[in-house]
Design an enzyme around this catalytic site. Structure first.
Site, PDB file in Angstrom:
ATOM      1  N   GLU A 119     -57.256 -21.360 -13.737  1.00 15.99           N
ATOM      2  CA  GLU A 119     -57.731 -22.466 -12.899  1.00 15.99           C
ATOM      3  C   GLU A 119     -57.267 -22.338 -11.450  1.00 15.99           C
ATOM      4  O   GLU A 119     -57.992 -22.723 -10.537  1.00 15.99           O
ATOM      5  CB  GLU A 119     -57.226 -23.776 -13.492  1.00 15.99           C
ATOM      6  CG  GLU A 119     -57.814 -25.017 -12.856  1.00 15.99           C
ATOM      7  CD  GLU A 119     -57.379 -26.276 -13.588  1.00 15.99           C
ATOM      8  OE1 GLU A 119     -57.178 -27.295 -12.913  1.00 15.99           O
ATOM      9  OE2 GLU A 119     -57.227 -26.223 -14.820  1.00 15.99           O
ATOM     10  N   ASP A 120     -56.075 -21.765 -11.220  1.00 19.10           N
ATOM     11  CA  ASP A 120     -55.463 -21.847  -9.902  1.00 19.10           C
ATOM     12  C   ASP A 120     -55.145 -20.511  -9.232  1.00 19.10           C
ATOM     13  O   ASP A 120     -54.553 -20.494  -8.150  1.00 19.10           O
ATOM     14  CB  ASP A 120     -54.166 -22.666  -9.984  1.00 19.10           C
ATOM     15  CG  ASP A 120     -54.420 -24.084 -10.468  1.00 19.10           C
ATOM     16  OD1 ASP A 120     -55.462 -24.653 -10.099  1.00 19.10           O
ATOM     17  OD2 ASP A 120     -53.595 -24.611 -11.231  1.00 19.10           O
TER      18      ASP A 120
END
Length: 655
Positions: A119-120
């Site tokens: 996600e990051d």
């Protein structure tokens, strides 16, 4: 590997609490120094996870675990949390909760280290799959929030839906989210108040009830209290202070009661641990709301936990009953004060034997008698309870519910439908044949009917609860014996939707109501017009038209102030739509007078009577009948028919 910032970094992420914005020159110059300061802390935190997992895994899996930490550390390099700590401290903390507090398997702990990398950072699910295998990659995929231009419902609801859909196949992904949410809540103080409210609201509405249903009582309790702390900080502080004061005020007598129990059990040769446990602020707040009382008049703010070890060849129930017998030989037992959750576990697997005893100071005290296994189960939830069957059965039931929801196109009520299965506590009621049915607290006989079979709920007419004639909207209590009576001509009442709490009942009633014919207009609640009366319509900014009688005071007021909103309406009769009305009748009483009126409405006009009230004084009766009509003309025909009944003097509609 060089990490990159996610595309949505500029709008602060909702739950990971990381700061991923580029550093200014001053910050950049301090970064090496800051990193060096945090290195020992990061290594120490990670070592706690390794020490916990080493005895439980093979050498190969232990190497994979350490590799996952190194991989995540490199991927998140340069990212920080709001607290200024390196972001890697968050995945470590989540892995620690999974390893130590929830006792989860090695692939879950590996996935906890990696749960934010896709996600990051620049890492993909495929990268995770190649390095750590299909199982870990699948878990990481489940906990990675969807990032798309358009969401089906909303970003939050789509995230919930993704997690829950994965739960149909593997419960472990949702456990990672619980561990993730627990650490985020423990460190929520670094967030802005608006973010605190959003995250705490999600936690109280979704994550805490889910933890409860999975049997993780300690996780559920901590999530509830952290949510309460950040949603209502002043109220939380007040409760904390009141609990501290109550503890201090009652410390001597509570220590005395605990000592008496310890001595009593020791004299009988019973090996058991006794402790006094105060309920948490949120639990007490909820009890206050339930019982409509204040803190000082609230009973059982605490309880005494008696825990005995599991010994080979000794039955848990027999040992619990032995302790119960010893206690009640000395202390008076409160009538009706027993709750046997050993024979009748809660649906999340909770087992214990509860009894209320009168202490020597004249105060009723609540005592819980549990085996060590039962207590452990409240910590480790479905990972332990599943062996006993209860949590497994609930999971299968809930997966069936998820399948049903996903195929019923009810996105408008998706999360509400799901949360109805996450109720805080349950009751066990019985069919006349003795079959146990588990329902949420505040469930009604109608919920029971739908739980037994959808057709029984659909055609339910009335119930008998413990042998007594009852409405299907009767609220049930633990231990009730319920029998539902049906009729082929029975029709569900749309008002029942407000009286049911289970998913099955709500789903059926919503579908039923959605198929009912609807008027294109909103009726004024003050004058309640019906087709055939002289009416007028007003259109609001949302293009909704409200219909009023022309002599309605509300309509007159609107006409004088917002005359441009008046629109023509054709409020015509629809054979499928009925409107409730009431008439008041006065006259000289005689034999069969009431029967003649009922026959006039029910038999002659074929209309359903919902309510009758009557009073007679000095041979003059005063009667009110409520029923439903299709139109004003039909109402006038009924009034004329009633007027023609011998002895009737006056008939008028009640406005």
């Amino acid at each position: 590997m060089k990490p990159v910032y996610s595309q949505h970094e500029s709008s602060q992420p909702d739950t990971d609490m990381a700061v991923r914005q580029p550093m200014n020159q001053c910050e950049a110059s301090r970064q090496p120094q800051l990193c060096e300061l945090f290195v020992p802390m990061v290594d120490t935190l990670a070592q706690e996870v390794f020490d916990a997992m080493r005895p439980r895994v093979s050498a190969e899996d232990f190497a994979r675990l350490k590799d996952a930490f190194a991989f995540a550390r490199e991927a998140h390099k340069g990212q920080r949390r709001k607290s200024k700590e390196p972001y890697i401290t968050h995945p470590i903390a989540v892995a620690r909760i999974a390893a130590i507090e929830l006792n989860l398997d090695v692939n879950v702990v590996i996935a906890c280290f990696l749960h934010d990398v896709v996600e990051d950072t620049a890492v993909t699910v495929e990268d995770v799959k190649v390095r750590f295998g299909d199982d870990v990659a699948s878990l990481v995929r489940v906990v990675t929030k969807p990032n798309r231009d358009k969401y089906e419902m909303s970003k939050q609801l789509d995230n919930f839906k993704q997690m829950l859909n994965a739960m149909r196949g593997d419960i472990r992904g949702i456990l990672i989210k619980l561990a993730d949410r627990l650490h985020n809540m423990r460190t929520l103080s670094s967030m802005r108040p608006d973010k605190q409210m959003k995250i705490a609201g999600e936690t109280d509405y979704f994550y805490a009830p889910l933890a409860n249903r999975l049997g993780f009582y300690e996780v559920k309790t901590e999530l509830e209290n952290l949510s309460f702390r950040y949603r209502c900080p002043h109220e939380y502080d007040e409760f904390t202070a009141m609990i501290a004061s109550d503890k201090a005020r009652n410390a001597v007598r509570l220590r005395l009661f605990a000592s008496e129990i310890r001595q009593l059990l020791a004299d009988a040769g019973v090996d058991a641990h006794v402790e006094m446990v105060y309920r948490e602020p949120y639990s007490l707040w909820r009890k206050m709301q339930k019982h409509h009382t204040d803190f000082h008049h609230l009973d059982f703010k605490h309880f005494f936990q008696i825990t005995f070890p599991n010994e080979p060849g000794i039955n848990e129930k027999a040992q619990a009953l032995r302790i119960y017998s010893l206690l009640t030989d000395v202390f008076k037992e409160k009538p009706g004060g027993i709750a046997n959750y050993i024979d009748s576990p809660k649906e999340n697997g909770y087992q214990s034997f509860h009894v209320k005893l009168l202490s020597r100071t004249g105060i009723w005290e609540e005592v819980h008698i549990s085996s060590k296994r039962m207590v452990d189960a409240s910590y480790l939830g479905c990972m332990v309870c599943g062996k006993a069957g209860m949590a497994t059965r609930w999971l299968e039931k809930f997966r069936s519910t998820l399948n049903d929801i996903s195929h019923s196109n009810t996105d408008a009520h998706f999360i509400e439908n799901v949360v109805t299965a996450f109720y805080n506590d349950d009751i066990m009621v019985f069919t006349p044949q003795g079959k146990p049915i588990i329902l949420p607290q505040r469930a009604t006989a109608l919920d029971f009917a739908f739980e037994v079979h959808s057709k029984i709920g659909e055609f339910a007419k009335y119930a008998r609860v413990n042998g007594r004639l009852s409405s299907v909207r009767t609220v049930l209590h633990r231990g009730d014996v319920v029998e539902i009576f049906t009729s082929e001509d029975a029709l569900p009442d749309p008002a029942w939707l407000d009286s049911v709490v289970t998913y099955k009942a709500k789903r059926f009633l919503r579908n039923y109501i959605s198929r009912l014919p609807r008027s294109p207009y909103i009726r004024c609640r003050q004058c309640n017009p019906i087709p055939g009366e002289e009416v007028i319509g007003f259109e609001n900014a949302q293009h909704q038209i409200t219909v009023h009688k022309r002599d309605c005071p509300v309509a007159i007021g609107i006409s004088s102030q917002q005359g441009d909103s008046i629109v023509p309406v054709h409020f015509d009769e629809n054979p499928a739509i009925l409107y409730p009305v009431s008439v008041r009748i006065k006259g000289v009483d005689r034999v069969h007078m009431l029967q003649d009126m009922i026959e006039c409405i029910s038999e002659k006009m074929r209309l359903y009577i919902s309510k009758i009230t009557t009073a007679t004084e000095d041979s003059i009766f005063d009667l009110t009948i409520s029923f439903s009509v299709h139109s004003y003309c039909e109402l006038q025909r009924i009034i004329a028919e009633i007027n023609a009944i011998p002895g009737v003097d006056e008939v008028r509609q009640i406005k």
